[in-house]
Design a protein around this motif. Structure first.
Motif, mmCIF file in Angstrom:
data_model
loop_
_atom_site.group_PDB
_atom_site.id
_atom_site.type_symbol
_atom_site.label_atom_id
_atom_site.label_comp_id
_atom_site.label_asym_id
_atom_site.label_seq_id
_atom_site.Cartn_x
_atom_site.Cartn_y
_atom_site.Cartn_z
ATOM 1 N N LYS A 37 3.464 5.636 -5.564
ATOM 2 C CA LYS A 37 3.602 5.629 -7.338
ATOM 3 C C LYS A 37 2.441 6.646 -7.713
ATOM 4 N N ALA A 38 1.336 6.703 -7.041
ATOM 5 C CA ALA A 38 0.126 7.430 -7.265
ATOM 6 C C ALA A 38 0.141 8.982 -7.020
ATOM 7 N N ASN A 39 1.202 9.561 -5.817
ATOM 8 C CA ASN A 39 1.613 10.605 -5.619
ATOM 9 C C ASN A 39 2.804 11.170 -6.677
ATOM 10 N N THR A 40 3.488 10.265 -7.116
ATOM 11 C CA THR A 40 4.479 10.555 -8.191
ATOM 12 C C THR A 40 3.774 10.931 -9.388
ATOM 13 N N ALA A 41 3.048 9.961 -9.942
ATOM 14 C CA ALA A 41 1.996 10.322 -11.188
ATOM 15 C C ALA A 41 1.520 11.815 -11.101
ATOM 16 N N ARG A 42 0.992 12.205 -9.981
ATOM 17 C CA ARG A 42 0.386 13.302 -9.757
ATOM 18 C C ARG A 42 1.385 14.755 -10.024
ATOM 19 N N THR B 152 -5.354 20.387 -11.983
ATOM 20 C CA THR B 152 -6.151 19.710 -12.857
ATOM 21 C C THR B 152 -6.405 21.069 -13.745
ATOM 22 N N VAL C 259 2.018 19.032 -6.898
ATOM 23 C CA VAL C 259 0.887 18.342 -7.506
ATOM 24 C C VAL C 259 0.477 19.319 -8.689
ATOM 25 N N ALA D 112 2.215 1.672 -3.467
ATOM 26 C CA ALA D 112 1.099 2.214 -4.515
ATOM 27 C C ALA D 112 0.845 3.760 -4.027
ATOM 28 N N LEU D 113 0.841 3.989 -2.944
ATOM 29 C CA LEU D 113 0.640 5.448 -2.754
ATOM 30 C C LEU D 113 1.621 6.450 -3.083
ATOM 31 N N LYS E 16 0.813 -1.128 -0.130
ATOM 32 C CA LYS E 16 0.017 0.063 0.155
ATOM 33 C C LYS E 16 0.654 1.265 0.041
#
Length: 111
Positions: free
Chosen positions: A74-79, A95, A92, A71-72, A68
């Motif tokens: 990785k998601a923050n890096t994508a943002r 949008t 971040v 995954a968190l 977890k």
């Protein structure tokens, strides 16, 4: 279906808490049903509603596993990664812009 008891702001009985209050105590509702509503009046519209849960039935928060955490991260890096220049912006990406500030305003015309 039974109606839930409704309490006014700051007048809920002891032993009941909202999700945020449970989380502050390192607890979660744990599948229990909502037992009451808490309503806060507003001037411009209907009241704000928060659902209340019993504290004695709450369960401890599950700990984060290494998967977890990964995954968190990785998601923050994508943002934070700009889709235009593919660099980590260090923040971040909004949008509303859809890209980092230098890519969204290449001529420095930021408003």
């Amino acid at each position: 279906m039974t109606a839930l008891p409704v309490y006014r702001w700051h007048l809920a009985p002891d032993g009941l808490a909202t999700r945020r209050q449970l989380r502050a105590m390192n607890l979660r509702p744990g599948g229990q049903d909502v037992v009451a509503e808490l309503q806060r009046p507003r001037r411009g519209g209907g009241p704000l509603v928060a659902y209340l849960y019993r504290i004695d039935r709450a369960k401890p928060v599950r700990p984060m596993t290494p998967a977890k955490w990964a995954a968190l991260a990785k998601a923050n890096t994508a943002r934070r990664t700009c889709p235009t220049c593919r660099r980590d912006a260090g923040y971040v990406i909004p949008t509303s812009l859809g890209a980092c500030v230098p890519c969204a305003y290449p001529l420095g015309l930021a408003v």
